[in-house]
Design an enzyme around this catalytic site. Structure first.
Site, PDB file in Angstrom:
ATOM      1  N   HIS A  14       0.872  -1.172   0.000  1.00 44.70           N
ATOM      2  CA  HIS A  14       0.000   0.000   0.000  1.00 44.70           C
ATOM      3  C   HIS A  14       0.911   1.224   0.000  1.00 44.70           C
ATOM      4  O   HIS A  14       1.515   1.544   1.022  1.00 44.70           O
ATOM      5  CB  HIS A  14      -0.922  -0.002   1.215  1.00 44.70           C
ATOM      6  CG  HIS A  14      -1.764   1.236   1.303  1.00 44.70           C
ATOM      7  ND1 HIS A  14      -2.677   1.580   0.333  1.00 44.70           N
ATOM      8  CD2 HIS A  14      -1.811   2.227   2.221  1.00 44.70           C
ATOM      9  CE1 HIS A  14      -3.255   2.715   0.651  1.00 44.70           C
ATOM     10  NE2 HIS A  14      -2.746   3.139   1.798  1.00 44.70           N
ATOM     11  N   ASP A  16       1.479   4.794   0.119  1.00 44.91           N
ATOM     12  CA  ASP A  16       1.145   6.187   0.374  1.00 44.91           C
ATOM     13  C   ASP A  16       2.272   7.031  -0.216  1.00 44.91           C
ATOM     14  O   ASP A  16       3.422   6.937   0.219  1.00 44.91           O
ATOM     15  CB  ASP A  16       1.038   6.445   1.872  1.00 44.91           C
ATOM     16  CG  ASP A  16      -0.068   5.628   2.511  1.00 44.91           C
ATOM     17  OD1 ASP A  16      -1.227   5.813   2.129  1.00 44.91           O
ATOM     18  OD2 ASP A  16       0.242   4.802   3.395  1.00 44.91           O
ATOM     19  N   ASP A 127      -7.738   1.991   1.455  1.00 44.81           N
ATOM     20  CA  ASP A 127      -7.624   2.781   2.681  1.00 44.81           C
ATOM     21  C   ASP A 127      -8.354   4.103   2.588  1.00 44.81           C
ATOM     22  O   ASP A 127      -8.030   5.053   3.295  1.00 44.81           O
ATOM     23  CB  ASP A 127      -6.142   3.015   3.010  1.00 44.81           C
ATOM     24  CG  ASP A 127      -5.924   3.423   4.458  1.00 44.81           C
ATOM     25  OD1 ASP A 127      -6.836   3.218   5.272  1.00 44.81           O
ATOM     26  OD2 ASP A 127      -4.848   3.959   4.777  1.00 44.81           O
ATOM     27  N   HIS A 353      -5.327   9.994   0.090  1.00 43.14           N
ATOM     28  CA  HIS A 353      -6.020  10.216   1.363  1.00 43.14           C
ATOM     29  C   HIS A 353      -5.136  10.876   2.412  1.00 43.14           C
ATOM     30  O   HIS A 353      -5.609  11.711   3.184  1.00 43.14           O
ATOM     31  CB  HIS A 353      -6.598   8.911   1.889  1.00 43.14           C
ATOM     32  CG  HIS A 353      -5.675   7.743   1.810  1.00 43.14           C
ATOM     33  ND1 HIS A 353      -5.518   7.011   0.662  1.00 43.14           N
ATOM     34  CD2 HIS A 353      -4.848   7.189   2.716  1.00 43.14           C
ATOM     35  CE1 HIS A 353      -4.635   6.046   0.878  1.00 43.14           C
ATOM     36  NE2 HIS A 353      -4.202   6.134   2.112  1.00 43.14           N
TER      37      HIS A 353
END
Length: 897
Positions: A14, A16, A127, A353
């Site tokens: 994931h 980010d 997420d 996000h």
């Protein structure tokens, strides 16, 4: 279930793009990850594949450092070893606009297609801090029938028991997720999170313990024999010994089939085994059946300045630049796809996000401000080029009889509806170019008070004029060197009436005897009034608004409320036992600052004193990682002066009341809101969201424990019943709450000041205190039985362009598209790159079928969110309940510019 269950291990990370480290530091880590991943894939044929987190931007980021690796990367993608797409970035769905969510999918699929025809067709939301209700419809229109997500749904009963209780959305990880229009996709929740198969042990003893727990956890939630284990986590390096770990698992647990899988294979197997009792979950997934402490909704109010920049950037692109470039395109200009691609991608780099939510370290958000500026500057250039092209084609000779010094200018309305409102334009009365010599005295002697403002029919408009004196400017011609000049400038403010939708109207500032105008909207020192409202100012600065159409009276509007905040960038937490402070008992300074025939304005000043900060205990609690719900810190007794200046404006034909509030925040650890008691008896309210106005309950679920019940909004929130309604529109104020105070008060957050990131460690973020000058904008729209049109138009800036006297093939006033459909909201106008067709998008706000009527003799067809041509249409189109509809207009067969 079958005797032998399948364990699908999907490798991923994931990623980010920025979060607890600034972008470039994560960027370096990404390069290391990709190098290691490709080395592992090439060295180990049993390491089957890797899911690249749905972000095509990762490919661009990696190749910035490693352009020489492109061929190797291409081979692995072609071989199906690395799965890419469909998104450009992993966005926060609720803090990015409807069109931004679509551009994310459009650009992501376009970029992925450059690499492979086998793009991942998966609605990947691992997420997102909640999931938009229209996602199933958007995905279905894009040919995607499955979504996976990590938040928003509570799938099981108490103590993780699989339950059929009605209190929970689904007893399983698998469910049918249905949009308001009825579109449905298979939804799969990462019930054990997207890291439940991270770092699988090779050691047999460790593996025995690992798999015993992980298999039991997965079986609690799975509706089929196919268990999902996600082999990865945030910024997780690829597990290079995974093949060996899977071999050990097979030996230890022979009753299970362990597969190094991918989403395509896993989902295909799940679909074949779904039981009949899989539940349907409807619309938005916002974790409402929880205790309310983990929704992360307060990221909507973290660093509000970012949300304001985002609202402005999105509006400039989708609501102004794209429509204007489309109008210019229909008039014969080139549509600048390359510029839009750059501007949109730069903007969307702020939409992950942890970025747009304002929940990263300070360095991340400093860089975001620069990206917002870069994107907006490109949009402004597109707007300037488009309006210049259009005004050069408008025949302004009708104003020549007023003299060669008549100054025409065009007001553009890029919204989907006819619009009336107060507009400001700066005009050059005369220019003197340096190349020909500048006479400053001559410029100074130009008279500014001998002109009137008219439209093409000779109708005069009252205006306010500000003399801006002599100012420097320059032209940048396409065919010669820059041309500097000095100009005598004035600023005009007036109410432009009935400007056509997706069109324009051309006015002129001409010499004539200026009439005296005595009209006013102020008939009382504390009151202003137009045909719709009476606005009265109370001693405490609150507003009493009378809706003249319905007779409804709203009182105590615009009282400010302040409370402590000992939470973090993710979640608001008020100190235990604290009572919020308000301006209700403070006497305000009130004065008239504008009184014209077309607009009135009052200024309200509150001199307040607020607790300066939280106590030192908060530093200790944060540094010791005390979870925010367990903190005992209070605010100090010491106070700091806090002055709020509020400007309240009413336009002559305005159907709402514009409010601007400004303050210099020197107080830390607090939240500031503005309150609007509605006194409307209803159990629900409505909030603008992604391609819908979402209906939400005023009262939270029985499981809810959080004293706060904040929610997301975009353009507005509205409380209404059959007799009365109050809508509060905003610009970049994405958090609201309907208070459980017996009055259904709308509370809009206008500042939240905190000192740490939160989450898994201690990351101080002093800039999240948002110290310094702040300005917010909102609009009060009372109505008896009104629409949301004014709230949507409030988001969109007017565009005005000065012209000259010349011939042209365009009329002085024009609309590009006449349409009707009372229950429809207009969303966008742009040009499809592949076909060159003009794409227009609406969505149905109601639960009833609506007819979109387009009376012009045009050739158009029904498309989808990817702007692919399908069914040819007649002049009336039936649009189903809550449907998003995209219409393609063939340019070559259009009879209108």
């Amino acid at each position: 279930m079958s005797a032998k269950q399948s364990v699908h291990i999907i490798s991923h990370t994931h990623w980010d793009r920025e979060w607890y480290l600034p972008f470039e530091k994560h960027h370096v880590l990404l390069c290391k990850l990709m190098d290691q991943l490709m080395e592992t894939l090439e060295a180990d044929e049993n390491y089957k594949s890797f899911h690249l987190d749905g972000q095509t931007i990762i490919l661009d980021d990696y190749l910035q450092f490693r352009p020489e690796m492109k061929e190797k990367l291409q081979r692995l993608i072609d071989a199906g070893r690395i799965h890419i797409g469909p998104w450009y970035i992993l966005q926060d769905e609720f803090l990015t606009s409807s069109e931004a969510n679509l551009r994310n999918l459009q650009y992501g699929l376009k970029d992925a297609a450059k690499w492979s025809s086998n793009v991942s067709k998966l609605g990947y939301f691992p997420d997102s801090f909640g999931n938009m209700g229209q996602a199933p419809q958007i995905l279905q229109q894009a040919g995607i029938d499955t979504a996976v997500f990590g938040r928003g749904v509570k799938p099981t009963g108490f103590n993780n028991t699989v339950s059929d209780a009605e209190d929970y959305e689904s007893p399983y990880s698998e469910m049918n997720w249905q949009a308001p229009d009825g579109s449905t996709v298979l939804g799969i929740l990462f019930a054990n999170w997207y890291s439940n198969g991270n770092e699988i042990p090779v050691d047999r003893d460790q593996a025995q313990e690992f798999w015993k727990k992980k298999l039991a956890d997965a079986e609690k939630y799975a509706a089929t024999p196919h268990l999902l284990l996600m082999n990865g986590c945030d910024h997780q390096p690829a597990q290079t010994d995974l093949s060996e770990a899977i071999k050990v698992a097979r030996e230890l647990f022979p009753d299970y089939e362990f597969i190094h899988s991918d989403f395509d294979h896993y989902i295909n197997q799940v679909k074949q085994s779904l039981p009949k009792d899989v539940k349907v979950v409807n619309g938005e997934l916002r974790s409402q059946h929880t205790d309310g402490w983990g929704t992360l909704v307060n990221t909507a109010s973290s660093r509000i300045y970012l949300k304001q920049l985002n609202q402005k950037g999105q509006a400039m692109l989708e609501k102004v630049a794209e429509p204007l470039a489309s109008l210019a395109y229909l008039a014969g200009e080139q549509y600048p796809h390359h510029l839009f691609s750059y501007a949109w991608k730069t903007l969307m780099q702020n939409h992950p996000h942890d970025s747009i939510c304002g929940c990263s370290v300070d360095e991340v958000h400093r860089e975001m401000v620069t990206r917002f500026d870069k994107s907006r500057h490109v949009a402004e250039m597109i707007i300037d080029d488009s309006t210049a092209a259009l005004t050069s084609r408008i025949n302004t000779n009708a104003y020549r009889p007023y003299g060669e010094d008549a100054i025409p200018f065009t007001v553009f309305n890029t919204s989907g509806w006819m619009r009336t409102g107060v507009v400001t334009v700066e005009l050059d009365l005369e220019r003197q170019y340096y190349a020909k010599g500048v006479n400053r005295l001559e410029l100074l002697n130009i008279c500014t008070d001998n002109r009137i403002l008219i439209d093409e029919h000779g109708q005069e408009y009252p205006f306010a004029l500000t003399d801006l004196g002599i100012q420097f400017g320059y032209d940048l011609p396409d065919d010669q060197f820059r041309q500097p000049y000095m100009a005598r400038k004035v600023r005009l403010t007036f109410e432009a009436c009935e400007i056509p939708n997706l069109g324009y109207k051309t006015f002129a500032f001409v010499k004539a005897e200026k009439p005296s105008v005595a009209d006013t909207l102020i008939h009382h020192p504390r009151e202003m009034e137009n045909e719709f409202f009476i606005v009265h100012f109370e001693d405490n600065g609150s507003l009493t608004v009378t809706d003249k159409m319905s007779g409804n009276v709203f009182t105590k509007l615009c009282v400010y409320e302040d409370s402590g905040d000992i939470g973090n960038e993710y979640m608001y937490r008020q100190p235990d036992g604290e009572k919020a402070l308000t301006t209700e008992q403070i006497k305000a300074e009130i004065r008239i600052i504008e009184d014209t025939p077309f607009q009135a304005a009052f200024e309200i000043v509150h001199h307040w004193g607020l607790p300066s900060r939280a106590s030192e205990q908060l530093d200790s609690e944060q540094s010791q990682l005390v979870w925010f719900t367990a903190r005992k810190s209070q605010r100090v007794q010491e106070t700091t002066p806090f002055t709020i200046k509020t400007i309240v404006k009413l336009e002559k034909h305005g159907k709402g009341i514009d409010v601007t509030a400004s303050f210099d925040n020197q107080v830390t650890d607090h939240r500031l809101r503005v309150l609007f008691p509605t006194e409307i008896d209803t159990h629900c309210h409505y909030a603008d969201s992604i391609f819908e106005v979402a209906k939400r309950d005023n009262q939270p679920s029985s499981e809810w424990k959080n004293p706060s019940n904040c929610q997301h909004q975009h353009a507005f929130v509205s409380v209404h019943n059959q007799e009365a309604g109050l809508t509060i529109a905003n610009k970049g104020l994405n958090e609201y709450e309907i208070l459980r105070d017996g009055k259904n008060t709308i509370a809009i957050t206008i500042l939240r000041a905190v000192r740490e990131l939160g989450d898994w460690g201690y990351f101080p973020t002093p800039e999240a205190q948002c110290l310094g000058e702040q300005t917010v904008h909102f609009k009060i729209i009372p109505y008896g039985n009104g629409s949301y049109t004014d709230a949507y138009q409030f988001q969109i800036p007017w565009v005005v362009k000065q012209a000259s006297l010349h011939d042209g093939d365009l009329p002085l006033t024009q609309t590009s598209l006449e349409w009707s459909g009372p229950k429809l909201a207009f969303s966008s106008m742009k040009v499809a790159e592949e076909t060159g067709d003009v794409m227009l998008r609406w969505y149905n706000l109601s639960d009833e079928q609506e007819t979109l009527a387009i009376p012009q003799p045009l050739t158009f067809y029904k498309s989808n969110v990817l702007e692919q041509e399908s069914t040819k249409l007649e002049n009336e189109i039936s649009i189903n309940k809550y449907e998003i509809v995209t219409i393609g207009l063939k340019k070559k067969e259009s009879s209108r510019p």
